[in-house]
Design a protein around this motif. Structure first.
Motif, PDB file in Angstrom:
ATOM      1  N   PHE A  45     -17.363  75.275  77.488  1.00 16.39           N
ATOM      2  CA  PHE A  45     -18.466  75.075  76.539  1.00 16.39           C
ATOM      3  C   PHE A  45     -19.248  73.781  76.768  1.00 16.39           C
ATOM      4  O   PHE A  45     -20.454  73.736  76.474  1.00 16.39           O
ATOM      5  N   SER A  46     -18.566  72.762  77.236  1.00 17.72           N
ATOM      6  CA  SER A  46     -19.197  71.453  77.311  1.00 17.72           C
ATOM      7  C   SER A  46     -20.486  71.513  78.137  1.00 17.72           C
ATOM      8  O   SER A  46     -20.501  72.064  79.243  1.00 17.72           O
ATOM      9  N   GLY A  47     -21.540  70.965  77.584  1.00 17.71           N
ATOM     10  CA  GLY A  47     -22.820  70.956  78.284  1.00 17.71           C
ATOM     11  C   GLY A  47     -23.691  72.161  77.964  1.00 17.71           C
ATOM     12  O   GLY A  47     -24.880  72.177  78.284  1.00 17.71           O
ATOM     13  N   ARG A  48     -23.136  73.178  77.336  1.00 22.26           N
ATOM     14  CA  ARG A  48     -23.964  74.334  76.951  1.00 22.26           C
ATOM     15  C   ARG A  48     -24.730  74.014  75.665  1.00 22.26           C
ATOM     16  O   ARG A  48     -24.210  73.333  74.778  1.00 22.26           O
ATOM     17  N   ARG A  49     -25.915  74.575  75.579  1.00 25.32           N
ATOM     18  CA  ARG A  49     -26.814  74.275  74.472  1.00 25.32           C
ATOM     19  C   ARG A  49     -26.196  74.614  73.100  1.00 25.32           C
ATOM     20  O   ARG A  49     -26.366  73.904  72.117  1.00 25.32           O
ATOM     21  N   GLU A  50     -25.453  75.732  73.058  1.00 23.38           N
ATOM     22  CA  GLU A  50     -24.931  76.195  71.768  1.00 23.38           C
ATOM     23  C   GLU A  50     -23.727  75.374  71.292  1.00 23.38           C
ATOM     24  O   GLU A  50     -23.278  75.524  70.159  1.00 23.38           O
ATOM     25  N   TRP A  51     -23.181  74.554  72.168  1.00 28.57           N
ATOM     26  CA  TRP A  51     -21.984  73.781  71.794  1.00 28.57           C
ATOM     27  C   TRP A  51     -22.344  72.331  71.508  1.00 28.57           C
ATOM     28  O   TRP A  51     -23.044  71.693  72.297  1.00 28.57           O
ATOM     29  N   ASN A  52     -21.838  71.825  70.388  1.00 26.09           N
ATOM     30  CA  ASN A  52     -22.076  70.448  70.004  1.00 26.09           C
ATOM     31  C   ASN A  52     -20.839  69.619  70.370  1.00 26.09           C
ATOM     32  O   ASN A  52     -19.782  69.782  69.752  1.00 26.09           O
ATOM     33  N   ASP A  53     -20.984  68.734  71.348  1.00 23.54           N
ATOM     34  CA  ASP A  53     -19.825  67.969  71.822  1.00 23.54           C
ATOM     35  C   ASP A  53     -19.250  67.035  70.763  1.00 23.54           C
ATOM     36  O   ASP A  53     -18.104  66.600  70.890  1.00 23.54           O
ATOM     37  N   ASP A  54     -20.028  66.748  69.710  1.00 20.78           N
ATOM     38  CA  ASP A  54     -19.499  65.925  68.615  1.00 20.78           C
ATOM     39  C   ASP A  54     -18.342  66.629  67.901  1.00 20.78           C
ATOM     40  O   ASP A  54     -17.590  66.000  67.157  1.00 20.78           O
ATOM     41  N   PRO A  98     -18.390  73.999  58.135  1.00 30.22           N
ATOM     42  CA  PRO A  98     -19.724  74.592  58.288  1.00 30.22           C
ATOM     43  C   PRO A  98     -19.988  75.176  59.684  1.00 30.22           C
ATOM     44  O   PRO A  98     -20.720  76.158  59.805  1.00 30.22           O
ATOM     45  N   ASP A  99     -19.404  74.579  60.740  1.00 23.62           N
ATOM     46  CA  ASP A  99     -19.648  75.099  62.087  1.00 23.62           C
ATOM     47  C   ASP A  99     -18.699  76.275  62.359  1.00 23.62           C
ATOM     48  O   ASP A  99     -17.523  76.099  62.656  1.00 23.62           O
ATOM     49  N   LYS A 100     -19.242  77.485  62.236  1.00 24.18           N
ATOM     50  CA  LYS A 100     -18.412  78.694  62.343  1.00 24.18           C
ATOM     51  C   LYS A 100     -17.846  78.880  63.752  1.00 24.18           C
ATOM     52  O   LYS A 100     -16.797  79.498  63.934  1.00 24.18           O
ATOM     53  N   LEU A 101     -18.568  78.390  64.737  1.00 27.93           N
ATOM     54  CA  LEU A 101     -18.089  78.497  66.116  1.00 27.93           C
ATOM     55  C   LEU A 101     -16.750  77.765  66.260  1.00 27.93           C
ATOM     56  O   LEU A 101     -15.808  78.279  66.865  1.00 27.93           O
ATOM     57  N   VAL A 102     -16.676  76.585  65.690  1.00 30.01           N
ATOM     58  CA  VAL A 102     -15.442  75.799  65.741  1.00 30.01           C
ATOM     59  C   VAL A 102     -14.294  76.569  65.077  1.00 30.01           C
ATOM     60  O   VAL A 102     -13.202  76.697  65.645  1.00 30.01           O
ATOM     61  N   LEU A 124     -11.103  83.084  79.375  1.00 28.60           N
ATOM     62  CA  LEU A 124     -11.680  81.751  79.147  1.00 28.60           C
ATOM     63  C   LEU A 124     -12.948  81.567  79.992  1.00 28.60           C
ATOM     64  O   LEU A 124     -13.909  80.935  79.559  1.00 28.60           O
ATOM     65  N   ARG A 125     -12.953  82.139  81.184  1.00 27.05           N
ATOM     66  CA  ARG A 125     -14.130  82.000  82.054  1.00 27.05           C
ATOM     67  C   ARG A 125     -15.355  82.724  81.498  1.00 27.05           C
ATOM     68  O   ARG A 125     -16.484  82.315  81.746  1.00 27.05           O
ATOM     69  N   VAL A 126     -15.100  83.828  80.771  1.00 31.06           N
ATOM     70  CA  VAL A 126     -16.244  84.627  80.282  1.00 31.06           C
ATOM     71  C   VAL A 126     -16.531  84.381  78.798  1.00 31.06           C
ATOM     72  O   VAL A 126     -17.360  85.071  78.203  1.00 31.06           O
ATOM     73  N   MET A 127     -15.845  83.422  78.212  1.00 29.45           N
ATOM     74  CA  MET A 127     -16.092  83.120  76.800  1.00 29.45           C
ATOM     75  C   MET A 127     -17.351  82.249  76.678  1.00 29.45           C
ATOM     76  O   MET A 127     -17.518  81.297  77.446  1.00 29.45           O
ATOM     77  N   ARG A 128     -18.226  82.614  75.749  1.00 31.97           N
ATOM     78  CA  ARG A 128     -19.485  81.877  75.586  1.00 31.97           C
ATOM     79  C   ARG A 128     -19.669  81.456  74.128  1.00 31.97           C
ATOM     80  O   ARG A 128     -19.328  82.216  73.218  1.00 31.97           O
ATOM     81  N   PRO A 129     -20.228  80.256  73.927  1.00 29.60           N
ATOM     82  CA  PRO A 129     -20.479  79.826  72.535  1.00 29.60           C
ATOM     83  C   PRO A 129     -21.763  80.454  71.966  1.00 29.60           C
ATOM     84  O   PRO A 129     -22.743  80.607  72.702  1.00 29.60           O
ATOM     85  N   THR A 130     -21.717  80.849  70.700  1.00 28.20           N
ATOM     86  CA  THR A 130     -22.948  81.201  69.980  1.00 28.20           C
ATOM     87  C   THR A 130     -22.894  80.466  68.639  1.00 28.20           C
ATOM     88  O   THR A 130     -21.869  79.857  68.320  1.00 28.20           O
ATOM     89  N   GLU A 131     -23.944  80.573  67.868  1.00 34.50           N
ATOM     90  CA  GLU A 131     -23.988  79.827  66.613  1.00 34.50           C
ATOM     91  C   GLU A 131     -22.851  80.213  65.663  1.00 34.50           C
ATOM     92  O   GLU A 131     -22.248  79.379  65.017  1.00 34.50           O
ATOM     93  N   GLU A 132     -22.535  81.510  65.610  1.00 38.72           N
ATOM     94  CA  GLU A 132     -21.573  82.015  64.629  1.00 38.72           C
ATOM     95  C   GLU A 132     -20.142  82.073  65.135  1.00 38.72           C
ATOM     96  O   GLU A 132     -19.194  81.977  64.363  1.00 38.72           O
ATOM     97  N   GLN A 133     -19.954  82.304  66.437  1.00 39.97           N
ATOM     98  CA  GLN A 133     -18.595  82.471  66.953  1.00 39.97           C
ATOM     99  C   GLN A 133     -18.605  82.477  68.470  1.00 39.97           C
ATOM    100  O   GLN A 133     -19.677  82.600  69.089  1.00 39.97           O
TER     101      GLN A 133
END
Lengths: 432, 168
Positions: free
Chosen positions: A80-89, A158-162, A198-207
């Motif tokens: 996920f790191s570096g992808r737009r949908e993921w917040n590194d914070d 609040p961050d459903k992806l997390v 794990l290789r094909v898992m992608r972040p989105t806003e909800e999950q």
């Protein structure tokens, strides 16, 4: 440097039979692992009574918690790191939640919670937010940080992806326990290609979602889960041990309430019997303590408590028979009556137990399913619910499988049947 | 031995009928929060507190023939309605009678919408928090439902009334 960003001078690794190595660079993670509340998880088995069937299943919640942490670390750092949908914070709070998600589990959780009407999730929250070593470490990150970790685990962040990385139908928790439990029980089910997932898992806003090309790896994961539930988790013999364990706790509670004089006083249980327990009483408990009581209670005057403890310690478990509550509920009433007439207390020696699992469930508009489905990310970027693309998953979606068993002490009935015709009558009914 | 099954069948019998699985889930949760003795364990899911154990118990009661489940297509959604069957009524004759205040509690809940009960049950799920924290949690976990301030007030009033009328 702020504590939240502090790294260890050298990466620490834990050798792990499932993931090969668990990698720790963050000082916070290292400090959390060293707390007494986290170390306590070494003394709580991941699979409760299953070791009485699969003798290798002695692994603890400590192993599993590290495993979930490692999977989440790989998802974030390698995927996920570096992808737009993921917040590194969100990295540190997610890692802490992964590591601490089972922190509130007690000894033989399932039975203990049932008898004392407790919820391990509430204890997880209390340990995170109370006056504990874990809380002290987390608070060094920020005063709000323990609450954030608690919210992720409590599914109110609040961050459903997390949240979805720790708790969803394809989360790090399940991916670790399936593989770990398969490894330690020695069964051949439970294995799937996690590296591929794990290789094909992608972040989105909800999950977190899965790239379409990874569908077959997910199918394998769902089938593994299905097999593990029926071959390991719902094994009828470990359920028998669980039934006896539950009855021991019930009996001890009942005796305490009746002012029975114990030879070996239940110091560790009193506050739970009285419902006056505090967090420290709970943290002080582990499975070694319960087993010590069971050893000592084998010598109690009360014949039921001593017999049940002897059975658990020496693996003299109850026998089981299939039971269909739909057609046989009247038979249960008759059996209970016969047990009483024969001088065997049915409250402790005739137990119905049901297991049920829904391998995969999904929401369709207009239906009322409560589970967030697994989504595939198609080449167009659109999301499609898994069972729409997978025939295999579609075949088992929403299909619940349930198993009902009736447990009873066959040995007592067999030994006594010559001298007491009621015993024979009971056996005939149970086996007929 | 089937005491927990009997309690759920009794619940539906007292309600005469319950429309919707979600509604039934929330009603049992709220009753449990009012200290009526239901053993089903709840967790927070998509629509608020949800019990897998209750879902299983309902399915078993249907399999046993004690409950009838009717499925009706309402075009935009499918609704499941539950009644106690004649066999279920016979089964309940062998069970312990329900708490005398349960019927009133059920009647109050059954007259409310699923959306409202979802709000009430979610607030109660967080009842260990302060009122403001409860509201904040609902806004986080139910952000798409946009509950208004007025709905929140009505829900809190409803909870108060329920608590007062069901003091055991």
């Amino acid at each position: 440097m702020e504590y939240r960003d502090e790294k260890l001078p050298e990466e620490k690794v834990f050798k792990d039979p499932v993931h090969r190595y668990i990698h720790v660079r963050d000082k916070v993670i290292w400090d959390v692992i060293g707390t007494r509340e986290f170390q306590r998880l070494r003394r709580i088995k991941q699979l409760g009574t299953t070791y009485l069937v699969f003798h290798g299943a002695e692994h603890s919640r400590f192993h599993h918690s590290l495993g979930v942490y490692e999977i989440v670390r790989r998802i974030i750092d390698d995927g996920f790191s570096g992808r737009r949908e993921w917040n590194d914070d969100e990295r540190l709070v997610t890692l802490c939640a992964a590591l601490l998600h089972d922190l509130g589990h007690g000894p033989f959780s399932h039975a203990f919670e049932k008898v004392f009407d407790l919820d391990h999730e509430l204890f997880t929250q209390q340990i995170l937010l109370g006056d504990t070593e874990v809380n002290a470490v987390l608070k060094r990150v920020g005063t709000e940080f323990p609450q954030k970790v608690a919210d992720v685990i409590g599914k109110t962040y609040p961050d459903k992806l997390v949240v979805s990385l720790i708790s969803s139908q394809i989360d790090a928790d399940r991916m670790d326990y399936l593989q770990r439990d398969a490894y330690f029980t020695g069964v051949s089910y439970g294995h799937f290609d996690m590296e591929r997932i794990l290789r094909v898992m992608r972040p989105t806003e909800e999950q977190a979602v899965i790239k379409y090309s990874g569908m077959h790896a997910v199918e394998d994961y769902i089938m593994s889960r299905y097999q593990m539930y029926w071959q390991v988790y719902f094994h009828p013999v470990s359920r028998s041990a669980e039934v006896i364990l539950t009855k021991i706790l019930h009996r001890a509670k009942q005796l305490y309430e009746a002012s029975y004089i114990f030879k070996f006083e239940p110091f560790h249980f009193k506050s739970f019997f009285d419902r006056t327990f505090e967090l420290e009483d709970y943290i002080s408990l582990d499975e070694s303590i319960l087993l010590t009581y069971f050893q000592m209670w084998m010598k109690e005057v009360d014949p039921i408590l001593s017999d049940l403890c002897y059975r658990f310690i020496n693996r003299k478990l109850f026998q089981h028979t299939e039971f269909n509550p739909a057609t046989e509920y009247r038979k249960i009433g008759e059996l209970e009556q016969l047990f009483k007439e024969a001088g065997i207390d049915p409250a402790y020696y005739l137990v119905a137990d049901s297991s049920s699992d829904l391998p995969y469930d999904f929401y369709r508009p207009g239906e009322e399913s409560e589970r967030l489905p697994i989504y595939l990310q198609m080449a167009t970027g659109e999301l499609s619910e898994l069972s729409r693309s997978s025939d295999i998953v579609d075949a088992i979606s929403g299909k619940r499988r349930t198993d009902h068993k009736l447990y009873f002490p066959e040995d007592i009935l067999e030994q006594g049947k010559e001298g007491n015709p009621l015993y024979k009558q009971i056996l005939d009914m149970l086996k007929g | 031995m089937l005491q927990e099954h009997a309690r759920i069948a009794q619940f539906i019998s007292l309600a005469t009928e319950v429309n919707g699985r979600k509604k039934l889930q929330k009603m049992v949760f709220i009753a449990k929060k009012m200290n009526f003795p239901f053993a089903e364990k709840y967790e927070l899911h998509m629509y608020g507190p949800y019990s897998e154990e209750l879902t299983l118990r309902i399915e078993e009661l249907c399999e046993m023939g004690f409950l009838s489940e009717q499925c009706s297509d309402k075009k935009s959604y499918i609704q499941y309605t539950y009644h106690v069957s004649d066999e279920g009524k016979q089964f309940l004759e062998t069970a312990e009678p329900p708490h005398d205040k349960l019927a009133q509690c059920i009647e109050r809940m059954n007259g409310k919408s699923s959306r409202f009960l979802e709000l009430v049950s979610t607030l109660l799920y967080f009842d260990h928090l302060t009122k403001d924290e409860q509201i904040a949690k609902v806004h986080i976990v139910k952000n798409k439902l946009n509950f208004t301030e007025q709905e929140m007030d009505t829900a809190f009033t409803f909870i108060d009334e329920l608590q007062q009328s069901t003091v055991n």
